[in-house]
Write an enzyme that holds these catalytic residues in place. Structure first.
Site, PDB file in Angstrom:
ATOM      1  N   HIS A   1     -21.605  60.147  37.839  1.00  0.00           N
ATOM      2  CA  HIS A   1     -22.048  59.598  39.127  1.00  0.00           C
ATOM      3  C   HIS A   1     -23.545  59.704  39.374  1.00  0.00           C
ATOM      4  O   HIS A   1     -24.151  60.721  39.031  1.00  0.00           O
ATOM      5  CB  HIS A   1     -21.301  60.321  40.262  1.00  0.00           C
ATOM      6  CG  HIS A   1     -19.823  60.310  40.090  1.00  0.00           C
ATOM      7  ND1 HIS A   1     -19.127  61.393  39.580  1.00  0.00           N
ATOM      8  CD2 HIS A   1     -18.905  59.342  40.332  1.00  0.00           C
ATOM      9  CE1 HIS A   1     -17.836  61.092  39.518  1.00  0.00           C
ATOM     10  NE2 HIS A   1     -17.674  59.860  39.963  1.00  0.00           N
TER      11      HIS A   1
ATOM     12  N   SER B   1     -14.360  56.783  42.929  1.00  0.00           N
ATOM     13  CA  SER B   1     -15.148  57.987  43.216  1.00  0.00           C
ATOM     14  C   SER B   1     -16.568  57.674  43.684  1.00  0.00           C
ATOM     15  O   SER B   1     -17.205  58.508  44.308  1.00  0.00           O
ATOM     16  CB  SER B   1     -15.202  58.887  41.979  1.00  0.00           C
ATOM     17  OG  SER B   1     -15.778  58.198  40.887  1.00  0.00           O
TER      18      SER B   1
ATOM     19  N   ASP C   1     -23.903  63.975  38.002  1.00  0.00           N
ATOM     20  CA  ASP C   1     -23.020  64.607  37.020  1.00  0.00           C
ATOM     21  C   ASP C   1     -22.797  63.623  35.876  1.00  0.00           C
ATOM     22  O   ASP C   1     -23.533  62.645  35.749  1.00  0.00           O
ATOM     23  CB  ASP C   1     -21.715  65.102  37.669  1.00  0.00           C
ATOM     24  CG  ASP C   1     -20.860  63.964  38.246  1.00  0.00           C
ATOM     25  OD1 ASP C   1     -21.163  62.774  37.973  1.00  0.00           O
ATOM     26  OD2 ASP C   1     -19.894  64.252  38.963  1.00  0.00           O
TER      27      ASP C   1
END
Length: 367
Positions: free
Chosen positions: A327, A34, A324
């Site tokens: 990340h 991600s 978040d």
């Protein structure tokens, strides 16, 4: 005689145009999770690892979600920009064609993916590194059928490769008791298992033409907001950080060994652990105000694993290290990228090409 000369000129022009048509610029092929995903999971409809909700992408382009798990750019975006390389689109992007691949490369990164096939299985859909390499093989077949074997081989050998995975193998596998790896290994043997798997994957990529390849190390993943909020003290989780350090030591050694073993390889390992740890420990030194909680959060309800439309944003996005629970923010990614650029000694590949557009960052807007 004049006829032969004219014919020769015409043939040369035709050949010149053909060669120019095939002589593509240097592109990137990105393999990751991600932290590098630019939209693959957006097209994996059953995946629970999604960045397709507002407020993701708020500081990039039109401000709409674009598949990146951040408010702005990824580390790979920023490094590629600094080298004058085009940003490769997601493999699953419906607009991907052979021409787009030849012009921009491909990004196979997938949120929730890991070095190991079993990692992140509870996300339901994600591409592991082995799967990403398999997709790359399919890409190669497409390009060979388009421009021929020799020209394709040249393109793949001149391309730049990024491999950036590993954190999910710990956070969404080994450190979770629902996975068998958590009881089949200890800290040392699990990292050995990861390194053995990564060795085979990197050798496979070399066999497919990867000559200039960079592997990103792990940051202090025990300090991500999710790990802090799950601890009783709210502090960084020391064991998780020590696993990242162990991974980086093993990865650096592995890359040194492979570069000696594999012909014509320029393999590098990028370890930004120390600088990221310093940013988290001393945020004010780097112009940040917060390094322990996410900018995008659902009030006091934590952890909300993703940023959601009902989330509240921090007042100034440029002052938060984390976007978040998992990340980094665009600004933190920029700092990490600059550290890796310095360590790698990167030079611009396409001198005449300006970098891809930077985000239209509006840090002071309040939501």
């Amino acid at each position: 005689m004049k006829f032969h000369v004219s014919l020769f000129v015409i043939i040369s022009i035709i050949l010149g145009i053909k060669l120019e048509g095939c002589r593509c610029k240097v592109v990137q092929f990105i393999f990751g999770d991600s932290l590098s995903d630019v939209g693959n999971n957006k097209y994996l409809s059953k995946s629970l690892a999604q960045a397709s909700l507002p407020w993701y992408g708020i500081d990039l382009g039109n401000g709409l979600p674009n598949g990146r798990f951040s408010n702005g750019r990824t580390v790979a975006d920023i490094i590629g920009d600094s080298m004058g390389l085009p940003r490769p689109p997601a493999f699953l992007d419906p607009s991907l064609t052979e021409d787009v691949i030849l012009e921009n490369g491909v990004n196979y990164a997938s949120g929730g993916g890991g070095i190991l096939n079993e990692t992140g299985s509870y996300f339901i859909q994600r591409f592991s590194l082995y799967k990403q390499i398999e997709l790359f093989q399919g890409t190669q077949e497409l390009i060979r059928s388009r421009i021929g074997k020799d020209e394709a081989e040249k393109i793949f050998q001149e391309a730049r490769y990024v491999v950036a995975l590993g954190s999910n193998d710990f956070i969404n596998n080994y450190l979770m008791p629902v996975y068998s790896d958590s009881w089949n290994y200890n800290d040392e043997t699990f990292v050995d298992y990861l390194m053995g798997t990564l060795r085979e994957q990197l050798k496979q990529l070399h066999g497919l033409g990867a000559r200039q390849l960079m592997v990103f190390g792990l940051g202090p993943m025990g300090c991500i907001p999710l790990q802090r909020v799950l601890s009783t003290s709210g502090e960084c989780q020391d064991r998780t950080n020590k696993l990242a350090i162990r991974f980086n030591k093993g990865g650096s050694k592995l890359i040194d060994e492979l570069e000696k073993q594999l012909p014509n390889s320029s393999f590098r390992f990028g370890d930004a652990y120390d600088v990221v740890n310093d940013v988290i420990s001393n945020p004010n030194k780097y112009g940040f105000q917060n390094s322990d909680s996410p900018c995008c959060s659902f009030g006091n309800i934590r952890p909300a694993l993703t940023c959601i439309p009902a989330s509240k944003l921090c007042k100034d996005r440029s002052k938060y290290v984390f976007w978040d629970e998992y990340h980094p923010s665009d600004r933190a990614n920029e700092l990490i990228a600059k550290e890796l650029i310095k360590k790698f000694g990167f030079i611009t590949v396409h001198q005449t090409n300006p970098p891809s557009p930077s985000p239209t960052l509006a840090p002071s807007s309040n939501h």
